[in-house]
Design an enzyme around this catalytic site. Structure first.
Site, PDB file in Angstrom:
ATOM      1  CG  ASN A  77      33.425   0.178   6.492  1.00  0.00           C
ATOM      2  OD1 ASN A  77      33.891  -0.957   6.478  1.00  0.00           O
ATOM      3  ND2 ASN A  77      32.415   0.536   5.734  1.00  0.00           N
ATOM      4  CG  HIS A  85      30.363  -4.427   7.757  1.00  0.00           C
ATOM      5  ND1 HIS A  85      31.737  -4.311   7.884  1.00  0.00           N
ATOM      6  CD2 HIS A  85      29.999  -3.512   6.812  1.00  0.00           C
ATOM      7  CE1 HIS A  85      32.164  -3.365   7.059  1.00  0.00           C
ATOM      8  NE2 HIS A  85      31.133  -2.873   6.406  1.00  0.00           N
ATOM      9  CB  CYS A 128      31.773  -4.533   3.540  1.00  0.00           C
ATOM     10  SG  CYS A 128      32.479  -2.940   3.141  1.00  0.00           S
TER      11      CYS A 128
HETATM   12  O1  UT7 Z   1      30.607  -0.958   4.425  1.00  0.00           O
HETATM   13  C1  UT7 Z   1      29.787  -1.006   3.317  1.00  0.00           C
HETATM   14  C2  UT7 Z   1      28.557  -0.298   3.437  1.00  0.00           C
HETATM   15  N1  UT7 Z   1      28.742   1.092   3.765  1.00  0.00           N
HETATM   16  C3  UT7 Z   1      27.793   1.649   4.455  1.00  0.00           C
HETATM   17  O2  UT7 Z   1      26.892   0.949   4.854  1.00  0.00           O
HETATM   18  C4  UT7 Z   1      27.810   3.132   4.667  1.00  0.00           C
HETATM   19  C5  UT7 Z   1      26.399   3.621   4.682  1.00  0.00           C
HETATM   20  N2  UT7 Z   1      26.212   5.044   4.752  1.00  0.00           N
HETATM   21  C6  UT7 Z   1      26.489   5.779   5.842  1.00  0.00           C
HETATM   22  O3  UT7 Z   1      27.049   5.301   6.800  1.00  0.00           O
HETATM   23  C7  UT7 Z   1      26.014   7.206   5.875  1.00  0.00           C
HETATM   24  O4  UT7 Z   1      25.137   7.396   4.789  1.00  0.00           O
HETATM   25  C8  UT7 Z   1      27.137   8.254   5.847  1.00  0.00           C
HETATM   26  C9  UT7 Z   1      27.889   8.247   7.149  1.00  0.00           C
HETATM   27  C10 UT7 Z   1      28.066   7.980   4.705  1.00  0.00           C
HETATM   28  C11 UT7 Z   1      26.530   9.639   5.667  1.00  0.00           C
HETATM   29  O5  UT7 Z   1      25.582   9.895   6.685  1.00  0.00           O
HETATM   30  P1  UT7 Z   1      24.127  10.447   6.321  1.00  0.00           P
HETATM   31  O6  UT7 Z   1      23.417  10.651   7.569  1.00  0.00           O
HETATM   32  O7  UT7 Z   1      23.535   9.463   5.325  1.00  0.00           O
HETATM   33  O8  UT7 Z   1      24.472  11.817   5.676  1.00  0.00           O
HETATM   34  P2  UT7 Z   1      24.113  12.355   4.205  1.00  0.00           P
HETATM   35  O9  UT7 Z   1      24.957  11.631   3.200  1.00  0.00           O
HETATM   36  O10 UT7 Z   1      22.634  12.342   4.028  1.00  0.00           O
HETATM   37  O11 UT7 Z   1      24.611  13.836   4.331  1.00  0.00           O
HETATM   38  C12 UT7 Z   1      24.021  14.741   5.233  1.00  0.00           C
HETATM   39  C13 UT7 Z   1      24.841  16.027   5.226  1.00  0.00           C
HETATM   40  C14 UT7 Z   1      25.166  16.525   3.832  1.00  0.00           C
HETATM   41  O12 UT7 Z   1      25.117  17.936   3.851  1.00  0.00           O
HETATM   42  P3  UT7 Z   1      23.896  18.705   3.204  1.00  0.00           P
HETATM   43  O13 UT7 Z   1      23.867  18.296   1.770  1.00  0.00           O
HETATM   44  O14 UT7 Z   1      22.690  18.258   3.967  1.00  0.00           O
HETATM   45  O15 UT7 Z   1      24.258  20.138   3.416  1.00  0.00           O
HETATM   46  C15 UT7 Z   1      26.588  16.095   3.653  1.00  0.00           C
HETATM   47  O16 UT7 Z   1      27.300  16.918   2.754  1.00  0.00           O
HETATM   48  O17 UT7 Z   1      26.089  15.780   5.877  1.00  0.00           O
HETATM   49  C16 UT7 Z   1      27.139  16.240   5.054  1.00  0.00           C
HETATM   50  N3  UT7 Z   1      28.329  15.477   5.289  1.00  0.00           N
HETATM   51  C17 UT7 Z   1      29.251  15.824   6.192  1.00  0.00           C
HETATM   52  N4  UT7 Z   1      29.339  16.865   7.046  1.00  0.00           N
HETATM   53  C18 UT7 Z   1      30.409  16.925   7.842  1.00  0.00           C
HETATM   54  C19 UT7 Z   1      28.712  14.327   4.688  1.00  0.00           C
HETATM   55  N5  UT7 Z   1      29.879  13.927   5.188  1.00  0.00           N
HETATM   56  C20 UT7 Z   1      30.258  14.839   6.119  1.00  0.00           C
HETATM   57  C21 UT7 Z   1      31.362  14.982   6.983  1.00  0.00           C
HETATM   58  N6  UT7 Z   1      31.396  16.037   7.814  1.00  0.00           N
HETATM   59  N7  UT7 Z   1      32.375  14.090   6.979  1.00  0.00           N
END
Ligand code: UT7
Length: 326
Positions: free
Chosen positions: A283, A253, A112
């Site tokens: 993204n 980004h 990215c």
């Molecule tokens: O471009 C290059 C760099 N990329 C990035 O910078 C991306 C960076 N990361 C992010 O943007 C975020 O970490 C995400 C959007 C990917 C995830 O958000 P988060 O607030 O970090 O969520 P998490 O991974 O801590 O997950 C929280 C909960 C989990 O459920 P449990 O385990 O707490 O029950 C996930 O399974 O959210 C759940 N979850 C979802 N729920 C509904 C993860 N994806 C989804 C989804 N829909 N699509």
């Protein structure tokens, strides 16, 4: 001698995939995606389109915008993590499609952050007077490497391409002021696609194990992104003896609206000065900044004399910034 962006262009595929479409595919909701990422819809390339197809359209638009003929291009740089094939480079494929022969052409791999890396290389070639006119392209089809059953990643990415023509200028008032690039390879396993590389060639086994899909430690990447993009933005300002009040527009980004908001808050920039279009495209990896810049310029959000700061972060892990006077 400075390098100056004299024309921009972009292209996104026609097909739109909305959060509501994703609700029908995995256990997710529009509400979760909107509030956790800021994304509403994203573009998906058609089966017939590869990175070069998107790149060629964006490149032609940038050349037209710049009023430059393809034959006047000295070098083509193409940043992508999703090339047409392992080799030759997608830049070479684009070169042939533009009807040019002989100019250098190569791809840049910095995920990215690819655009900032490419811009940094461009700046050096122009400042050293090696080349006068460079075509910089970014093109990404990350949705080709997405496991559409994995809600953690499948909601995040979109396809697109963006390009710009960069030329040497003696004008001290406008152009690229500085660029900086960084990496920390010890975090290589935070965000990666393993399958298809020389360590893990495509095989029935690699496909069965879904190794050809994007894997990401989302939370860790999120925290690193905020830290690194903030540091890069501050580095660009202090290196040039500028303060945050001097910035007219920040183009970050577009990986997550919460990352963008956290970075703007940490550097003390009001949201009116931050360009966001993540809701439309998700993204798009290396494409996100030049796509936003093209939109911002055409939409009148960037005017002559404006100070524009661009910061990126991505797999590698890589990060960096570029400061330009429009
Ligand atoms: O471009 C290059 C760099 N990329 C990035 O910078 C991306 C960076 N990361 C992010 O943007 C975020 O970490 C995400 C959007 C990917 C995830 O958000 P988060 O607030 O970090 O969520 P998490 O991974 O801590 O997950 C929280 C909960 C989990 O459920 P449990 O385990 O707490 O029950 C996930 O399974 O959210 C759940 N979850 C979802 N729920 C509904 C993860 N994806 C989804 C989804 N829909 N699509």
């Amino acid at each position: 001698m400075r390098a100056k962006i004299i024309g921009t262009g972009s292209y996104v595929p026609e097909k739109i995939l909305t959060n509501y479409d994703l609700e029908k595919m995995v256990d997710t909701t529009d509400e979760w995606i909107r509030t956790r990422t800021g994304m509403v819809e994203r573009r998906i390339a058609s089966k017939k389109e590869a990175a070069s197809d998107l790149a060629i359209i964006a490149a032609k638009r940038a050349l037209k915008d710049a009023g430059v003929k393809a034959k006047d291009i000295d070098l083509i740089l193409l940043a992508t993590a999703t090339p047409d094939m392992l080799f030759p480079s997608t830049a070479c494929i684009v070169q042939a499609a533009l009807g040019i022969k002989g100019s250098g052409a190569f791809d840049i791999s910095a995920a990215c952050t690819g655009f900032i890396y490419a811009l940094s290389i461009t700046e050096q070639y122009i400042k050293s007077r090696k080349y006068k006119t460079i075509l910089l392209i970014t093109s990404e089809l990350l949705t080709r490497y997405i496991d559409w059953t994995d809600r953690n990643t499948c909601v995040l990415f979109g396809d697109g391409a963006a390009a710009m023509v960069i030329q040497s200028t003696n004008d001290r008032k406008s152009g690229i002021i500085s660029t900086s690039i960084h990496a920390d390879g010890s975090y290589a396993d935070s965000l990666f696609v393993q399958g298809g590389g020389s360590r893990c060639v495509v095989s029935h086994e690699s496909v069965d194990k879904k190794l050809h899909f994007v894997k990401m430690r989302g939370n860790e990447t999120f925290k690193m992104a905020v830290k690194a993009m903030t540091a890069s933005a501050q580095e660009a300002l202090s290196y040039n003896g500028l303060s945050v009040n001097d910035i007219d527009l920040l183009i970050p980004h577009q990986a997550n609206i919460r990352i963008i908001n956290a970075v703007s808050k940490k550097i003390g920039l009001p949201s009116e000065k931050v360009y966001v279009n993540i809701e439309k495209y998700g993204n798009t990896s290396a494409v996100s900044i030049p796509l936003a810049l093209d939109e911002a310029v055409k939409g009148g959000r960037v005017s002559k004399g404006d100070l524009v700061l661009m910061v990126a972060f991505g797999g590698g892990l890589t990060w960096g910034a570029a400061l330009i006077r429009w």
